[in-house]
Design an enzyme around this catalytic site. Sequence first.
Site, PDB file in Angstrom:
ATOM      1  N   HIS A   1       0.822  -1.216   0.000  1.00  0.00           N
ATOM      2  CA  HIS A   1       0.000   0.000   0.000  1.00  0.00           C
ATOM      3  C   HIS A   1       0.855   1.266   0.000  1.00  0.00           C
ATOM      4  CE1 HIS A   1      -3.728  -2.291   0.692  1.00  0.00           C
ATOM      5  NE2 HIS A   1      -3.003  -3.027   1.504  1.00  0.00           N
TER       6      HIS A   1
ATOM      7  N   ASN B   1     -10.127  -3.491   1.959  1.00  0.00           N
ATOM      8  CA  ASN B   1      -9.809  -3.385   0.539  1.00  0.00           C
ATOM      9  C   ASN B   1     -11.077  -3.107  -0.250  1.00  0.00           C
ATOM     10  OD1 ASN B   1      -6.984  -3.866   0.609  1.00  0.00           O
ATOM     11  ND2 ASN B   1      -7.324  -6.073   0.744  1.00  0.00           N
TER      12      ASN B   1
ATOM     13  N   TYR C   1       0.455  -4.673  11.692  1.00  0.00           N
ATOM     14  CA  TYR C   1       0.227  -3.292  11.292  1.00  0.00           C
ATOM     15  C   TYR C   1       0.822  -2.311  12.291  1.00  0.00           C
ATOM     16  CZ  TYR C   1      -2.560  -4.262   7.174  1.00  0.00           C
ATOM     17  OH  TYR C   1      -2.961  -4.658   5.924  1.00  0.00           O
TER      18      TYR C   1
END
Length: 487
Positions: A57, A130, A340
Amino acid sequence: MILTTNNRLTTSWGAPVGDNQNSMTAGSKGPTLIQDVHLLEKLAHFNRERVPERVVHAKGAGAHGYFEVTNDVTKYTKAKFLSEVGKRTPIFVRFSTVAGENGSADSVRDPRGFAVKFYTEVGNYDLVGNNTPVFFIRDAIKFPDFIHTQKRHPKTHLKNPNAVWDFWSLSPESLHQVTILMSDRGIPATYRHMHGFGSHTFKWVNDNGDGVWVKYHFKTEQGIKNLTEELGTKIAGENPDYHTEDLFNSIEKGDYPAWKLYVQIMPMEDADTYRFDPFDVTKVWSQKDYPLIEVGRMVLDRNPENYFAEVEQATFSPGTLVPGIDVSPDKMLQGRLFAYHDAHRYRVGANHQALPINRARNEVRNYQRDGQMRFDNNGGGSVYYEPNSFNGPTETADNKPASFTVSGMADSVSFDHNDHYTQAGDLYRLLCEEERTRLVKNIVGAMMPVENEEIKLRQIGHFYKADPEYGICVAEGLGLQIPQKVR
Protein backbone atom coordinates in the site's frame (compact mmCIF):
# COMPACT_ATOMS: atom_id res chain seq x y z
CA MET A 1 12.45 45.92 2.74
CA ILE A 2 11.96 45.18 6.40
CA LEU A 3 11.09 41.58 7.28
CA THR A 4 8.81 40.85 10.18
CA THR A 5 9.75 38.11 12.61
CA ASN A 6 7.21 35.79 10.96
CA ASN A 7 8.96 36.11 7.60
CA ARG A 8 12.48 35.36 8.77
CA LEU A 9 13.99 32.09 7.59
CA THR A 10 15.35 30.15 10.55
CA THR A 11 17.21 26.94 11.23
CA SER A 12 15.30 23.99 12.65
CA TRP A 13 16.29 25.22 16.11
CA GLY A 14 14.85 28.67 15.42
CA ALA A 15 17.97 30.74 14.80
CA PRO A 16 17.75 33.23 11.90
CA VAL A 17 19.56 32.25 8.69
CA GLY A 18 21.92 34.86 7.22
CA ASP A 19 22.57 33.28 3.80
CA ASN A 20 20.53 30.48 2.24
CA GLN A 21 22.06 30.79 -1.25
CA ASN A 22 25.76 30.29 -0.62
CA SER A 23 27.52 27.71 1.53
CA MET A 24 30.41 28.77 3.75
CA THR A 25 33.75 28.18 2.03
CA ALA A 26 37.45 28.99 2.46
CA GLY A 27 37.54 31.83 -0.03
CA SER A 28 35.43 32.08 -3.20
CA LYS A 29 36.80 28.84 -4.64
CA GLY A 30 36.37 26.69 -1.55
CA PRO A 31 36.60 24.11 -0.14
CA THR A 32 33.42 24.04 1.93
CA LEU A 33 33.78 24.38 5.66
CA ILE A 34 32.26 21.78 7.96
CA GLN A 35 31.43 24.54 10.40
CA ASP A 36 28.54 25.65 8.12
CA VAL A 37 25.99 24.05 10.39
CA HIS A 38 23.04 25.41 8.39
CA LEU A 39 24.34 23.59 5.29
CA LEU A 40 24.89 20.37 7.26
CA GLU A 41 21.43 20.55 8.78
CA LYS A 42 19.78 21.13 5.39
CA LEU A 43 21.60 18.23 3.76
CA ALA A 44 21.11 15.87 6.73
CA HIS A 45 17.39 16.61 6.91
CA PHE A 46 17.03 16.26 3.14
CA ASN A 47 18.63 12.81 3.33
CA ARG A 48 15.93 11.82 5.80
CA GLU A 49 12.88 13.44 4.18
CA ARG A 50 11.51 10.09 3.08
CA VAL A 51 10.41 7.71 5.75
CA PRO A 52 10.63 4.08 4.58
CA GLU A 53 7.71 3.51 2.25
CA ARG A 54 5.05 1.03 3.23
CA VAL A 55 5.93 -2.55 2.34
CA VAL A 56 2.44 -2.80 0.84
CA HIS A 57 0.00 0.00 0.00
CA ALA A 58 2.93 2.37 -0.67
CA LYS A 59 1.12 4.44 -3.33
CA GLY A 60 -2.02 6.13 -2.09
CA ALA A 61 -4.21 9.19 -1.70
CA GLY A 62 -6.30 10.42 1.20
CA ALA A 63 -8.97 12.87 2.28
CA HIS A 64 -10.87 14.09 5.33
CA GLY A 65 -14.59 13.89 5.83
CA TYR A 66 -17.31 12.71 8.16
CA PHE A 67 -19.41 9.65 8.89
CA GLU A 68 -23.09 10.12 9.73
CA VAL A 69 -25.26 7.43 11.32
CA THR A 70 -28.49 6.86 9.36
CA ASN A 71 -29.90 3.77 11.09
CA ASP A 72 -30.20 2.61 14.70
CA VAL A 73 -27.80 -0.31 15.32
CA THR A 74 -27.52 0.04 19.10
CA LYS A 75 -29.07 -3.38 19.65
CA TYR A 76 -25.91 -4.80 18.08
CA THR A 77 -23.11 -2.54 19.35
CA LYS A 78 -22.36 -0.07 22.13
CA ALA A 79 -19.78 1.80 19.99
CA LYS A 80 -20.40 5.45 20.86
CA PHE A 81 -19.92 6.84 17.36
CA LEU A 82 -22.83 4.61 16.27
CA SER A 83 -25.01 5.45 19.27
CA GLU A 84 -27.68 7.62 17.62
CA VAL A 85 -29.11 8.44 14.21
CA GLY A 86 -27.71 11.73 12.90
CA LYS A 87 -24.49 11.54 14.89
CA ARG A 88 -21.45 12.69 12.89
CA THR A 89 -17.86 11.58 13.45
CA PRO A 90 -14.84 13.12 11.70
CA ILE A 91 -12.85 10.65 9.58
CA PHE A 92 -9.73 10.36 7.45
CA VAL A 93 -9.62 7.89 4.57
CA ARG A 94 -6.64 6.55 2.62
CA PHE A 95 -7.01 4.69 -0.67
CA SER A 96 -4.07 2.83 -2.20
CA THR A 97 -2.79 0.22 -4.58
CA VAL A 98 -1.23 -2.81 -2.89
CA ALA A 99 1.82 -4.19 -4.66
CA GLY A 100 3.44 -1.21 -6.38
CA GLU A 101 6.09 1.15 -5.08
CA ASN A 102 5.42 4.76 -4.10
CA GLY A 103 5.96 6.01 -7.65
CA SER A 104 3.98 3.29 -9.41
CA ALA A 105 0.96 3.93 -11.61
CA ASP A 106 -2.54 4.20 -10.16
CA SER A 107 -4.33 2.40 -12.99
CA VAL A 108 -2.74 -1.04 -12.68
CA ARG A 109 -4.54 -4.34 -12.07
CA ASP A 110 -4.29 -4.63 -8.31
CA PRO A 111 -6.58 -4.63 -5.26
CA ARG A 112 -7.12 -1.21 -3.69
CA GLY A 113 -6.68 -0.47 -0.02
CA PHE A 114 -9.69 1.18 1.64
CA ALA A 115 -8.73 2.40 5.13
CA VAL A 116 -10.98 4.57 7.31
CA LYS A 117 -9.96 6.26 10.56
CA PHE A 118 -12.89 7.34 12.77
CA TYR A 119 -11.95 10.02 15.34
CA THR A 120 -14.50 9.01 18.00
CA GLU A 121 -15.00 10.54 21.43
CA VAL A 122 -13.54 7.45 23.11
CA GLY A 123 -10.51 6.99 20.87
CA ASN A 124 -9.78 6.26 17.25
CA TYR A 125 -11.29 3.33 15.37
CA ASP A 126 -9.59 2.06 12.20
CA LEU A 127 -11.42 -0.01 9.62
CA VAL A 128 -8.63 -1.25 7.35
CA GLY A 129 -9.93 -3.11 4.33
CA ASN A 130 -9.81 -3.38 0.54
CA ASN A 131 -12.11 -2.83 -2.42
CA THR A 132 -12.72 -6.59 -2.48
CA PRO A 133 -14.71 -8.63 0.05
CA VAL A 134 -12.12 -11.46 0.11
CA PHE A 135 -8.34 -11.90 0.03
CA PHE A 136 -5.77 -14.22 -1.59
CA ILE A 137 -4.81 -16.11 1.57
CA ARG A 138 -6.43 -16.86 4.89
CA ASP A 139 -3.51 -17.38 7.28
CA ALA A 140 -1.08 -14.58 8.16
CA ILE A 141 1.86 -16.97 8.16
CA LYS A 142 1.65 -16.98 4.34
CA PHE A 143 1.50 -13.21 3.96
CA PRO A 144 5.24 -12.41 3.66
CA ASP A 145 5.65 -15.12 1.01
CA PHE A 146 2.62 -13.91 -0.92
CA ILE A 147 3.81 -10.29 -0.95
CA HIS A 148 7.29 -11.40 -2.03
CA THR A 149 5.69 -12.86 -5.18
CA GLN A 150 4.14 -9.48 -5.97
CA LYS A 151 7.46 -7.66 -5.63
CA ARG A 152 10.53 -7.65 -7.87
CA HIS A 153 12.83 -10.59 -8.61
CA PRO A 154 15.96 -10.28 -6.44
CA LYS A 155 18.27 -10.83 -9.44
CA THR A 156 16.55 -9.17 -12.40
CA HIS A 157 14.68 -6.52 -10.34
CA LEU A 158 11.72 -7.12 -12.63
CA LYS A 159 8.15 -8.17 -11.82
CA ASN A 160 7.99 -11.96 -11.86
CA PRO A 161 4.82 -13.63 -13.24
CA ASN A 162 6.43 -17.04 -12.63
CA ALA A 163 6.43 -16.38 -8.89
CA VAL A 164 2.92 -14.87 -8.93
CA TRP A 165 1.25 -17.83 -10.64
CA ASP A 166 3.41 -20.44 -8.95
CA PHE A 167 2.24 -19.20 -5.56
CA TRP A 168 -1.40 -18.89 -6.61
CA SER A 169 -1.43 -22.32 -8.24
CA LEU A 170 -0.02 -23.83 -5.03
CA SER A 171 -2.51 -21.87 -2.90
CA PRO A 172 -5.97 -22.78 -4.25
CA GLU A 173 -7.63 -20.64 -1.59
CA SER A 174 -6.54 -17.64 -3.71
CA LEU A 175 -8.88 -18.56 -6.59
CA HIS A 176 -11.83 -16.43 -5.47
CA GLN A 177 -9.73 -13.27 -5.17
CA VAL A 178 -7.81 -14.05 -8.37
CA THR A 179 -11.13 -14.24 -10.24
CA ILE A 180 -12.15 -10.84 -8.87
CA LEU A 181 -8.75 -9.33 -9.62
CA MET A 182 -8.75 -10.54 -13.23
CA SER A 183 -12.34 -9.44 -13.81
CA ASP A 184 -13.50 -5.94 -14.76
CA ARG A 185 -13.31 -5.01 -11.09
CA GLY A 186 -9.52 -5.42 -11.13
CA ILE A 187 -8.93 -1.85 -12.36
CA PRO A 188 -11.35 0.70 -10.81
CA ALA A 189 -11.91 3.81 -12.93
CA THR A 190 -11.22 6.00 -9.87
CA TYR A 191 -11.06 5.63 -6.11
CA ARG A 192 -14.54 7.20 -6.05
CA HIS A 193 -16.08 4.53 -8.26
CA MET A 194 -15.38 1.43 -6.19
CA HIS A 195 -16.88 -0.24 -3.14
CA GLY A 196 -14.95 -0.84 0.07
CA PHE A 197 -15.04 -3.80 2.43
CA GLY A 198 -13.76 -4.62 5.90
CA SER A 199 -13.17 -8.09 4.36
CA HIS A 200 -12.58 -9.78 7.72
CA THR A 201 -15.24 -10.85 10.17
CA PHE A 202 -15.39 -8.66 13.28
CA LYS A 203 -17.48 -8.78 16.44
CA TRP A 204 -19.94 -6.20 17.69
CA VAL A 205 -20.95 -6.17 21.37
CA ASN A 206 -23.92 -4.28 22.82
CA ASP A 207 -24.48 -2.72 26.25
CA ASN A 208 -25.69 -6.06 27.63
CA GLY A 209 -22.52 -7.83 26.57
CA ASP A 210 -24.28 -9.72 23.77
CA GLY A 211 -22.20 -10.23 20.67
CA VAL A 212 -22.76 -10.76 16.94
CA TRP A 213 -20.39 -11.38 14.04
CA VAL A 214 -20.26 -8.57 11.49
CA LYS A 215 -18.92 -7.80 8.01
CA TYR A 216 -18.61 -4.26 6.61
CA HIS A 217 -19.63 -3.09 3.12
CA PHE A 218 -19.09 0.48 1.84
CA LYS A 219 -21.22 1.00 -1.28
CA THR A 220 -20.16 3.88 -3.52
CA GLU A 221 -22.86 6.43 -4.33
CA GLN A 222 -20.97 7.35 -7.51
CA GLY A 223 -21.67 3.95 -9.05
CA ILE A 224 -19.17 1.25 -10.05
CA LYS A 225 -16.93 2.16 -12.97
CA ASN A 226 -13.90 0.20 -14.15
CA LEU A 227 -11.13 0.48 -16.73
CA THR A 228 -10.27 -2.05 -19.41
CA GLU A 229 -6.76 -3.48 -19.43
CA GLU A 230 -5.93 -1.42 -22.53
CA LEU A 231 -7.23 1.87 -21.12
CA GLY A 232 -5.58 1.25 -17.75
CA THR A 233 -2.24 0.70 -19.48
CA LYS A 234 -2.68 3.84 -21.59
CA ILE A 235 -3.49 5.99 -18.55
CA ALA A 236 -0.56 4.48 -16.62
CA GLY A 237 1.77 5.82 -19.31
CA GLU A 238 0.11 9.20 -19.74
CA ASN A 239 -0.89 10.05 -16.17
CA PRO A 240 0.36 7.56 -13.55
CA ASP A 241 -1.22 9.66 -10.78
CA TYR A 242 -4.67 9.59 -12.36
CA HIS A 243 -6.58 8.30 -9.34
CA THR A 244 -4.76 10.62 -6.93
CA GLU A 245 -5.52 13.59 -9.16
CA ASP A 246 -9.16 12.61 -9.63
CA LEU A 247 -9.83 12.35 -5.89
CA PHE A 248 -8.16 15.67 -5.14
CA ASN A 249 -9.87 17.56 -7.96
CA SER A 250 -13.32 16.18 -7.26
CA ILE A 251 -13.16 17.34 -3.64
CA GLU A 252 -11.55 20.65 -4.58
CA LYS A 253 -14.46 21.54 -6.87
CA GLY A 254 -17.09 20.46 -4.32
CA ASP A 255 -18.05 17.15 -5.91
CA TYR A 256 -17.73 15.26 -2.63
CA PRO A 257 -17.58 11.45 -2.99
CA ALA A 258 -19.80 9.45 -0.66
CA TRP A 259 -20.40 5.84 0.34
CA LYS A 260 -23.21 4.13 2.24
CA LEU A 261 -22.03 1.77 4.97
CA TYR A 262 -23.89 -1.51 5.39
CA VAL A 263 -23.19 -4.52 7.58
CA GLN A 264 -24.06 -8.18 7.53
CA ILE A 265 -24.95 -9.53 10.97
CA MET A 266 -24.50 -13.19 11.88
CA PRO A 267 -25.69 -14.58 15.23
CA MET A 268 -22.77 -15.97 17.24
CA GLU A 269 -24.09 -19.53 17.20
CA ASP A 270 -24.36 -19.62 13.38
CA ALA A 271 -20.58 -19.63 13.09
CA ASP A 272 -20.54 -23.30 14.11
CA THR A 273 -22.98 -24.44 11.45
CA TYR A 274 -22.64 -22.10 8.45
CA ARG A 275 -21.73 -23.88 5.22
CA PHE A 276 -18.52 -21.85 4.89
CA ASP A 277 -16.13 -20.96 7.68
CA PRO A 278 -17.26 -17.40 8.57
CA PHE A 279 -13.71 -16.54 9.68
CA ASP A 280 -12.12 -17.55 6.36
CA VAL A 281 -11.30 -14.25 4.59
CA THR A 282 -11.22 -16.00 1.20
CA LYS A 283 -15.00 -16.56 1.48
CA VAL A 284 -18.07 -14.31 1.58
CA TRP A 285 -21.35 -14.68 3.43
CA SER A 286 -24.36 -14.95 1.17
CA GLN A 287 -26.47 -11.81 1.35
CA LYS A 288 -29.52 -14.05 1.03
CA ASP A 289 -28.52 -15.64 4.33
CA TYR A 290 -27.42 -12.39 6.01
CA PRO A 291 -28.93 -9.36 4.27
CA LEU A 292 -27.24 -5.96 4.25
CA ILE A 293 -28.29 -3.61 7.05
CA GLU A 294 -27.73 0.11 6.54
CA VAL A 295 -25.57 1.85 9.16
CA GLY A 296 -24.57 5.26 7.85
CA ARG A 297 -23.04 7.45 5.20
CA MET A 298 -19.42 8.46 4.65
CA VAL A 299 -18.62 11.74 2.86
CA LEU A 300 -15.16 13.07 1.90
CA ASP A 301 -15.21 16.87 1.77
CA ARG A 302 -11.71 18.18 2.55
CA ASN A 303 -8.33 17.61 0.95
CA PRO A 304 -5.13 17.34 2.99
CA GLU A 305 -3.11 20.53 3.39
CA ASN A 306 0.15 18.56 3.29
CA TYR A 307 0.48 15.14 1.70
CA PHE A 308 3.39 13.93 3.81
CA ALA A 309 1.96 15.05 7.14
CA GLU A 310 -1.52 13.71 6.56
CA VAL A 311 -1.37 10.90 3.98
CA GLU A 312 2.15 9.49 4.20
CA GLN A 313 2.31 9.65 8.00
CA ALA A 314 -1.23 8.34 8.49
CA THR A 315 -1.10 4.97 10.21
CA PHE A 316 -3.94 2.46 10.31
CA SER A 317 -4.33 -0.86 12.08
CA PRO A 318 -7.26 -3.27 12.48
CA GLY A 319 -6.12 -3.43 16.11
CA THR A 320 -7.11 0.21 16.66
CA LEU A 321 -10.46 -0.56 18.29
CA VAL A 322 -13.06 1.10 20.50
CA PRO A 323 -15.47 -0.40 23.06
CA GLY A 324 -18.31 -2.18 21.27
CA ILE A 325 -16.13 -3.46 18.40
CA ASP A 326 -13.83 -6.46 18.73
CA VAL A 327 -12.05 -9.02 16.57
CA SER A 328 -12.81 -12.56 15.46
CA PRO A 329 -10.70 -15.76 15.24
CA ASP A 330 -9.95 -14.96 11.55
CA LYS A 331 -6.31 -16.10 11.20
CA MET A 332 -5.39 -13.32 8.76
CA LEU A 333 -6.92 -10.71 11.03
CA GLN A 334 -5.14 -12.13 14.07
CA GLY A 335 -1.79 -11.69 12.31
CA ARG A 336 -2.62 -8.17 11.15
CA LEU A 337 -3.34 -7.12 14.74
CA PHE A 338 0.41 -7.40 15.37
CA ALA A 339 1.87 -6.66 11.96
CA TYR A 340 0.23 -3.29 11.29
CA HIS A 341 1.13 -1.60 14.57
CA ASP A 342 4.61 -3.07 14.34
CA ALA A 343 5.07 -1.76 10.78
CA HIS A 344 4.16 1.75 11.94
CA ARG A 345 6.57 1.62 14.85
CA TYR A 346 9.32 0.73 12.37
CA ARG A 347 8.31 3.07 9.56
CA VAL A 348 7.09 6.19 11.35
CA GLY A 349 8.25 5.66 14.92
CA ALA A 350 7.19 4.49 18.35
CA ASN A 351 5.14 7.66 18.83
CA HIS A 352 3.26 7.55 15.51
CA GLN A 353 -0.07 7.65 17.34
CA ALA A 354 0.79 11.12 18.68
CA LEU A 355 1.20 12.71 15.24
CA PRO A 356 -1.64 15.14 14.43
CA ILE A 357 -3.15 12.95 11.69
CA ASN A 358 -3.22 9.91 13.99
CA ARG A 359 -3.84 11.58 17.35
CA ALA A 360 -7.10 10.81 19.11
CA ARG A 361 -9.49 13.75 19.53
CA ASN A 362 -10.07 12.85 23.17
CA GLU A 363 -7.30 13.11 25.79
CA VAL A 364 -4.80 10.23 25.76
CA ARG A 365 -3.66 9.11 29.21
CA ASN A 366 -1.23 6.22 29.61
CA TYR A 367 2.22 5.33 30.92
CA GLN A 368 4.08 5.17 27.62
CA ARG A 369 7.11 7.45 27.71
CA ASP A 370 10.12 8.44 25.64
CA GLY A 371 11.05 6.89 22.29
CA GLN A 372 12.12 8.56 19.06
CA MET A 373 10.30 11.70 17.97
CA ARG A 374 8.49 12.25 21.26
CA PHE A 375 7.35 15.79 20.50
CA ASP A 376 4.78 16.53 23.21
CA ASN A 377 5.64 17.09 26.88
CA ASN A 378 6.23 13.32 27.33
CA GLY A 379 3.88 13.13 30.29
CA GLY A 380 5.65 15.97 32.07
CA GLY A 381 6.37 15.15 35.66
CA SER A 382 3.27 13.02 36.17
CA VAL A 383 3.38 9.51 37.56
CA TYR A 384 4.93 7.13 35.00
CA TYR A 385 4.09 3.64 36.29
CA GLU A 386 1.12 1.61 37.43
CA PRO A 387 -0.17 0.60 39.92
CA ASN A 388 0.61 3.76 41.85
CA SER A 389 -0.55 5.73 44.85
CA PHE A 390 -0.67 9.11 43.08
CA ASN A 391 -4.02 9.12 41.30
CA GLY A 392 -2.68 8.05 37.90
CA PRO A 393 -5.04 6.80 35.20
CA THR A 394 -6.56 3.38 35.87
CA GLU A 395 -8.54 0.84 33.92
CA THR A 396 -12.34 0.90 33.69
CA ALA A 397 -13.75 -2.61 33.98
CA ASP A 398 -16.86 -1.87 31.92
CA ASN A 399 -14.66 -1.33 28.86
CA LYS A 400 -13.01 -4.72 29.11
CA PRO A 401 -13.52 -6.76 25.91
CA ALA A 402 -16.23 -9.41 26.16
CA SER A 403 -14.98 -12.84 27.12
CA PHE A 404 -15.26 -15.81 24.77
CA THR A 405 -14.68 -19.55 24.96
CA VAL A 406 -11.67 -21.21 23.38
CA SER A 407 -10.82 -24.90 23.24
CA GLY A 408 -8.71 -27.42 21.35
CA MET A 409 -5.16 -28.71 21.11
CA ALA A 410 -2.43 -26.12 20.55
CA ASP A 411 -1.05 -27.06 17.13
CA SER A 412 -0.34 -25.67 13.65
CA VAL A 413 -3.57 -26.69 11.95
CA SER A 414 -5.31 -25.90 8.68
CA PHE A 415 -8.91 -24.81 8.28
CA ASP A 416 -11.65 -27.43 8.59
CA HIS A 417 -13.28 -26.21 5.36
CA ASN A 418 -11.28 -26.44 2.12
CA ASP A 419 -13.84 -25.78 -0.61
CA HIS A 420 -11.98 -23.19 -2.66
CA TYR A 421 -14.03 -23.63 -5.82
CA THR A 422 -17.74 -23.14 -5.12
CA GLN A 423 -17.69 -19.38 -4.55
CA ALA A 424 -15.21 -18.73 -7.36
CA GLY A 425 -17.41 -20.75 -9.72
CA ASP A 426 -20.53 -18.95 -8.54
CA LEU A 427 -18.82 -15.64 -9.28
CA TYR A 428 -17.79 -16.79 -12.77
CA ARG A 429 -21.34 -17.88 -13.59
CA LEU A 430 -22.69 -14.60 -12.26
CA LEU A 431 -20.76 -12.66 -14.91
CA CYS A 432 -22.35 -11.97 -18.27
CA GLU A 433 -20.79 -13.43 -21.42
CA GLU A 434 -18.84 -10.26 -22.23
CA GLU A 435 -17.49 -10.06 -18.69
CA ARG A 436 -16.40 -13.70 -18.78
CA THR A 437 -14.66 -13.10 -22.11
CA ARG A 438 -12.71 -10.17 -20.67
CA LEU A 439 -11.89 -12.15 -17.51
CA VAL A 440 -10.39 -14.99 -19.55
CA LYS A 441 -8.52 -12.55 -21.78
CA ASN A 442 -6.99 -10.82 -18.75
CA ILE A 443 -5.95 -14.15 -17.21
CA VAL A 444 -4.44 -15.43 -20.44
CA GLY A 445 -2.51 -12.18 -20.89
CA ALA A 446 -1.21 -12.36 -17.32
CA MET A 447 -0.25 -16.06 -17.55
CA MET A 448 1.31 -15.99 -21.01
CA PRO A 449 4.76 -14.86 -19.72
CA VAL A 450 4.91 -17.77 -17.24
CA GLU A 451 7.76 -19.99 -18.44
CA ASN A 452 6.88 -23.16 -16.52
CA GLU A 453 4.09 -25.13 -18.20
CA GLU A 454 3.44 -27.14 -15.03
CA ILE A 455 2.49 -23.93 -13.20
CA LYS A 456 0.05 -23.01 -15.99
CA LEU A 457 -1.55 -26.45 -15.98
CA ARG A 458 -1.85 -26.47 -12.19
CA GLN A 459 -3.64 -23.11 -12.23
CA ILE A 460 -5.87 -24.17 -15.14
CA GLY A 461 -6.93 -27.11 -12.99
CA HIS A 462 -8.22 -24.71 -10.34
CA PHE A 463 -10.20 -22.73 -12.90
CA TYR A 464 -11.69 -25.99 -14.24
CA LYS A 465 -12.74 -27.16 -10.79
CA ALA A 466 -14.52 -23.85 -10.22
CA ASP A 467 -16.34 -24.18 -13.55
CA PRO A 468 -15.37 -26.44 -16.49
CA GLU A 469 -16.03 -23.69 -19.02
CA TYR A 470 -13.78 -21.35 -17.01
CA GLY A 471 -10.87 -23.79 -17.16
CA ILE A 472 -11.38 -24.79 -20.79
CA CYS A 473 -11.46 -21.17 -21.99
CA VAL A 474 -8.24 -20.29 -20.15
CA ALA A 475 -6.55 -23.46 -21.43
CA GLU A 476 -7.56 -22.73 -25.02
CA GLY A 477 -6.30 -19.17 -24.70
CA LEU A 478 -2.92 -20.49 -23.57
CA GLY A 479 -2.86 -23.23 -26.23
CA LEU A 480 -2.95 -26.00 -23.61
CA GLN A 481 -5.16 -28.99 -22.81
CA ILE A 482 -6.98 -29.62 -19.54
CA PRO A 483 -4.94 -32.31 -17.72
CA GLN A 484 -6.74 -35.65 -17.81
CA LYS A 485 -6.41 -36.08 -14.04
CA VAL A 486 -8.34 -32.82 -13.58
CA ARG A 487 -11.11 -33.92 -15.94
